[in-house]
Design a protein around this motif. Structure first.
Motif, PDB file in Angstrom:
ATOM      1  N   TYR A 153    -104.197  46.235  19.531  1.00  0.00           N
ATOM      2  CA  TYR A 153    -103.607  46.135  18.191  1.00  0.00           C
ATOM      3  C   TYR A 153    -103.288  47.529  17.650  1.00  0.00           C
ATOM      4  O   TYR A 153    -102.229  47.763  17.089  1.00  0.00           O
ATOM      5  CB  TYR A 153    -104.563  45.400  17.258  1.00  0.00           C
ATOM      6  CG  TYR A 153    -104.091  45.351  15.830  1.00  0.00           C
ATOM      7  CD1 TYR A 153    -103.081  44.479  15.445  1.00  0.00           C
ATOM      8  CD2 TYR A 153    -104.642  46.190  14.878  1.00  0.00           C
ATOM      9  CE1 TYR A 153    -102.631  44.444  14.138  1.00  0.00           C
ATOM     10  CE2 TYR A 153    -104.202  46.172  13.568  1.00  0.00           C
ATOM     11  CZ  TYR A 153    -103.198  45.285  13.205  1.00  0.00           C
ATOM     12  OH  TYR A 153    -102.758  45.267  11.913  1.00  0.00           O
ATOM     13  N   TRP A 154    -104.205  48.452  17.853  1.00  0.00           N
ATOM     14  CA  TRP A 154    -104.049  49.810  17.343  1.00  0.00           C
ATOM     15  C   TRP A 154    -102.868  50.514  18.022  1.00  0.00           C
ATOM     16  O   TRP A 154    -102.079  51.204  17.390  1.00  0.00           O
ATOM     17  CB  TRP A 154    -105.351  50.566  17.579  1.00  0.00           C
ATOM     18  CG  TRP A 154    -105.394  51.963  17.051  1.00  0.00           C
ATOM     19  CD1 TRP A 154    -104.657  52.496  16.039  1.00  0.00           C
ATOM     20  CD2 TRP A 154    -106.240  53.011  17.513  1.00  0.00           C
ATOM     21  NE1 TRP A 154    -105.008  53.799  15.831  1.00  0.00           N
ATOM     22  CE2 TRP A 154    -105.974  54.145  16.738  1.00  0.00           C
ATOM     23  CE3 TRP A 154    -107.204  53.088  18.501  1.00  0.00           C
ATOM     24  CZ2 TRP A 154    -106.628  55.349  16.933  1.00  0.00           C
ATOM     25  CZ3 TRP A 154    -107.853  54.280  18.692  1.00  0.00           C
ATOM     26  CH2 TRP A 154    -107.566  55.394  17.912  1.00  0.00           C
TER      27      TRP A 154
ATOM     28  N   TRP B 283    -100.237  49.023  19.757  1.00  0.00           N
ATOM     29  CA  TRP B 283     -98.943  48.359  19.628  1.00  0.00           C
ATOM     30  C   TRP B 283     -98.399  48.324  18.203  1.00  0.00           C
ATOM     31  O   TRP B 283     -97.209  48.399  17.998  1.00  0.00           O
ATOM     32  CB  TRP B 283     -99.030  46.945  20.162  1.00  0.00           C
ATOM     33  CG  TRP B 283     -99.031  46.872  21.653  1.00  0.00           C
ATOM     34  CD1 TRP B 283     -98.688  47.849  22.527  1.00  0.00           C
ATOM     35  CD2 TRP B 283     -99.431  45.756  22.439  1.00  0.00           C
ATOM     36  NE1 TRP B 283     -98.824  47.407  23.801  1.00  0.00           N
ATOM     37  CE2 TRP B 283     -99.282  46.126  23.794  1.00  0.00           C
ATOM     38  CE3 TRP B 283     -99.902  44.493  22.154  1.00  0.00           C
ATOM     39  CZ2 TRP B 283     -99.570  45.264  24.838  1.00  0.00           C
ATOM     40  CZ3 TRP B 283    -100.172  43.639  23.193  1.00  0.00           C
ATOM     41  CH2 TRP B 283    -100.021  44.017  24.513  1.00  0.00           C
ATOM     42  N   TRP B 284     -99.252  48.154  17.221  1.00  0.00           N
ATOM     43  CA  TRP B 284     -98.748  47.925  15.866  1.00  0.00           C
ATOM     44  C   TRP B 284     -99.074  49.043  14.878  1.00  0.00           C
ATOM     45  O   TRP B 284     -98.937  48.877  13.686  1.00  0.00           O
ATOM     46  CB  TRP B 284     -99.276  46.605  15.326  1.00  0.00           C
ATOM     47  CG  TRP B 284     -98.628  45.456  15.991  1.00  0.00           C
ATOM     48  CD1 TRP B 284     -97.360  45.011  15.789  1.00  0.00           C
ATOM     49  CD2 TRP B 284     -99.195  44.615  16.977  1.00  0.00           C
ATOM     50  NE1 TRP B 284     -97.102  43.937  16.600  1.00  0.00           N
ATOM     51  CE2 TRP B 284     -98.222  43.668  17.334  1.00  0.00           C
ATOM     52  CE3 TRP B 284    -100.424  44.563  17.617  1.00  0.00           C
ATOM     53  CZ2 TRP B 284     -98.430  42.692  18.280  1.00  0.00           C
ATOM     54  CZ3 TRP B 284    -100.644  43.572  18.554  1.00  0.00           C
ATOM     55  CH2 TRP B 284     -99.660  42.656  18.886  1.00  0.00           C
ATOM     56  N   ASP B 285     -99.483  50.151  15.362  1.00  0.00           N
ATOM     57  CA  ASP B 285     -99.793  51.241  14.441  1.00  0.00           C
ATOM     58  C   ASP B 285     -98.597  52.094  14.160  1.00  0.00           C
ATOM     59  O   ASP B 285     -97.782  52.428  14.866  1.00  0.00           O
ATOM     60  CB  ASP B 285    -100.937  52.102  14.995  1.00  0.00           C
ATOM     61  CG  ASP B 285    -101.452  53.052  13.938  1.00  0.00           C
ATOM     62  OD1 ASP B 285    -101.386  52.707  12.754  1.00  0.00           O
ATOM     63  OD2 ASP B 285    -101.924  54.116  14.319  1.00  0.00           O
TER      64      ASP B 285
END
Length: 107
Positions: free
Chosen positions: A102-103, A105-107
């Motif tokens: 998550y960190w 890919w979407w940061d």
């Protein structure tokens, strides 16, 4: 009909069920077959990549279950605490992996 009475001085003999090598040999052969299937899926060039990945993941999960259940004796009675700690470790590792993805890919 007479009943057997045991005094505190006479030890009670309990039969201990021994697990012979037959079950371990069967599990070992099954593990080898799973490994050969995984190698064959990768070596065959015409296999769909998605199917190969799913097949490899299923084979890996089956291998883990077999290894922990039979070689680490987690199927036996009295091994609940190691199972709980391993499940907790899997939960924490899975959470770390999901959060790191998550960190990234979407940061």
């Amino acid at each position: 009909m007479a009943t057997e009475q045991h005094s505190p001085d006479t030890p009670v003999k309990h039969r201990h069920r021994q697990e012979g090598p037959q079950r371990h040999i069967v599990v070992f052969i099954f593990s080898v077959v799973l490994t050969l299937i995984a190698f064959a899926a990768v070596a065959a060039g015409g296999v769909n990549a998605t199917f190969a990945i799913i097949l490899l993941l299923v084979m890996a999960v089956l291998q883990v279950i077999l290894q922990m259940g039979f070689w680490m004796h987690l199927k036996d009675k009295g091994h609940m605490m190691p199972i709980i700690f391993m499940l907790g470790g899997f939960f924490i590792a899975g959470t770390c992996i999901i959060m790191s993805l998550y960190w990234v890919w979407w940061d």
